[in-house]
Write a protein that holds these residues in place. Sequence first.
Motif, short mmCIF file in Angstrom:
data_model
loop_
_atom_site.label_atom_id
_atom_site.label_comp_id
_atom_site.label_asym_id
_atom_site.label_seq_id
_atom_site.Cartn_x
_atom_site.Cartn_y
_atom_site.Cartn_z
N ALA A 64 49.94 -72.03 -135.77
CA ALA A 64 50.06 -73.42 -136.18
C ALA A 64 49.34 -74.33 -135.21
O ALA A 64 48.73 -75.33 -135.61
CB ALA A 64 51.54 -73.80 -136.30
N GLU A 65 49.40 -73.98 -133.90
CA GLU A 65 48.72 -74.81 -132.90
C GLU A 65 47.22 -74.86 -133.14
O GLU A 65 46.59 -75.93 -133.10
CB GLU A 65 48.99 -74.26 -131.49
CG GLU A 65 50.38 -74.54 -130.99
CD GLU A 65 51.33 -73.39 -131.31
OE1 GLU A 65 52.38 -73.31 -130.65
OE2 GLU A 65 51.02 -72.59 -132.21
N GLU A 66 46.65 -73.71 -133.43
CA GLU A 66 45.20 -73.67 -133.67
C GLU A 66 44.85 -74.46 -134.93
O GLU A 66 43.86 -75.20 -134.96
CB GLU A 66 44.76 -72.21 -133.82
CG GLU A 66 43.25 -72.05 -134.01
CD GLU A 66 42.85 -70.60 -134.20
OE1 GLU A 66 41.64 -70.37 -134.43
OE2 GLU A 66 43.72 -69.71 -134.14
N ALA A 67 45.65 -74.33 -135.97
CA ALA A 67 45.38 -75.05 -137.22
C ALA A 67 45.44 -76.56 -137.00
O ALA A 67 44.57 -77.31 -137.48
CB ALA A 67 46.39 -74.64 -138.28
N VAL A 68 46.45 -77.03 -136.27
CA VAL A 68 46.57 -78.47 -136.01
C VAL A 68 45.40 -78.96 -135.16
O VAL A 68 44.87 -80.05 -135.39
CB VAL A 68 47.92 -78.76 -135.32
CG1 VAL A 68 47.96 -80.21 -134.85
CG2 VAL A 68 49.07 -78.51 -136.29
N ALA A 69 45.01 -78.16 -134.17
CA ALA A 69 43.90 -78.57 -133.31
C ALA A 69 42.62 -78.75 -134.12
O ALA A 69 41.89 -79.74 -133.94
CB ALA A 69 43.70 -77.53 -132.21
N ILE A 70 42.33 -77.81 -135.01
CA ILE A 70 41.11 -77.92 -135.84
C ILE A 70 41.23 -79.12 -136.78
O ILE A 70 40.26 -79.88 -136.97
CB ILE A 70 40.90 -76.61 -136.63
CG1 ILE A 70 40.62 -75.45 -135.66
CG2 ILE A 70 39.75 -76.77 -137.63
CD1 ILE A 70 40.53 -74.10 -136.34
N ALA A 71 42.42 -79.31 -137.37
CA ALA A 71 42.61 -80.43 -138.28
C ALA A 71 42.42 -81.76 -137.56
O ALA A 71 41.74 -82.67 -138.06
CB ALA A 71 44.00 -80.36 -138.90
N ASP A 72 43.00 -81.89 -136.36
CA ASP A 72 42.88 -83.14 -135.61
C ASP A 72 41.46 -83.39 -135.13
O ASP A 72 41.08 -84.53 -134.87
CB ASP A 72 43.85 -83.14 -134.42
CG ASP A 72 45.30 -83.34 -134.85
OD1 ASP A 72 45.51 -83.80 -136.00
OD2 ASP A 72 46.20 -83.04 -134.05
#
Length: 560
Positions: free
Chosen positions: A505-513
Amino acid sequence: MIELRTYQTEAVQAVYDYLRDHDDNPVVVIPTGGGKTPVIATICRDAVAQWNGRVLILAHVKELLEQAADKLRLVCPEVKFGIYSAGLNRRDMQAPVTIAGIQSIYKRACEFDPFDLVIVDEAHMIPPSGEGMYRQFLADARKVNPYLRVIGLTATPYRMTTGTICAPDHFLNAVCYEVGVRELIRDGYLCPLVTKSGSSKVDTQKLHVRGGEFVAGEVEELMDADELVEAACDEIVELARDRNSVLIFAAGVQHGRHVERVMQEKHGVECGFVSGETPTPERDELLGRFRGGAAGGLFEHKPLKFLCNVNVLTTGFDAPNIDCVVMLRPTLSPGLYYQMVGRGFRLFPDKQNCLVLDYGGNVLRHGPVDAIRIEDRPTGMGGEAPAKECPQCRSVIAAGYAACPDCGYEFPPPERQKHEAKASDAGILSGQATDTEYDVLDVTYSVHRKRDASDDAPRTMRVDYRLGLDHWVSEWVCFEHDGYARRKAEQWWKRRSPDPIPNSAEEAVAIADAGGLAFTDAITVRYVVGEKFDRIVGYRLGELPEAVPAGGIDLDDVPF
């Protein structure tokens, strides 16, 4: 003479069967507009002609007394009846059938010859306990005739504070016949209902409850905010542009006057207003115009399209031309909710359906009008729904869970939301599903952590879509889960990003942000009546972004 419909004939027979087989008193449930009065008239005819009995019809408003008299003339012109009502200036006492207003007769049971049968129209008005007018009269009438039988008829066999009206120790003991709203709509006896696609976010959590209902002054203060009234009137005028007769229920006199003023000054349309304080001549003229004029040209003014009222045009008000009902007030009373919506049930020439606009969250609070949720509970006790649905895995679990036991989703604490001045999209009949597309104003991404979870427990990416000032819809994408949840997350990602599917989830949020996801221009939200939560069932996405270069995001720099 009129011919009874099939279900009306069945209701009459069910009453006779019950009275023959039981020693207590039955209730017949027929929806508003379904024709209770012909059933009452038929029972009166048979009681007098076949059994030589004396019958009393009780009601609490003069309109119901007049309806009963009209139906008696049609169904059984040979039966003599009298009317006892101060409001109608009648004091008839000797006829085999007496139609009486409870306010006029409740202290006078002993002045009449014994009645064999009492029929109570709108029987939910009989209080469950205490010394109300109905209870006082019926108790005295039984002293005159201990063998007195009571029949209740109602569209709403429940009260807002104590649940169903039937009980072993009550004057009314069991429902002997019931026909539902859905059946009568299906068979063409009631008008179909539709609701506007929109959203209603009214915060009633700060309202206090007294006697099973929201405190009236607090409700009016909540609903009477300038921005809310103006926005709601904007929408009412727009959505009702093709409607002929719009009945509005306000939260109080000041609120109703406010609505009347905004409709006139901002939109240039006349909106009548009636309350308990309205003088009778003015009220009669407004109602005559709202019904499209009166017989004989009594009201020669132009018809009135919009009519706002406070607590007066519910039970007993008959205007079949109503094709739009607006609830500009919340209520904890399932009966009041039903009575408001029920003003639009009746058939009328060229009336295809009735539009219901709900600004008080009443449909979601009570359920669809043909399947209202009723809980038997002690007087004055409120209560939340006994179950809730997890928006992540769709499990239905006990309401007390803070986290879903099946998938670990942590329910957020209750949030106080302001009213959006939009009518609810909640289906007014069970089984209805409403899909509404909303433009997305903003999207935020965050890591959702289960409370008290270990460091290696799966987490999710929470996506929040802002659709209005304080209107948010959320979804959860499960990159760290296995099986179906992971496959759904992979499909979700591939539609939005050229980058490899993240494993956390951390990686997904980082890419989204970092701008690595296509912006969501719009979402389609589905509300299914009977389900607890809305669901996102469609997306309108912008262009895919360019792929993030390898090593381009350092998760250590991302604040979680």
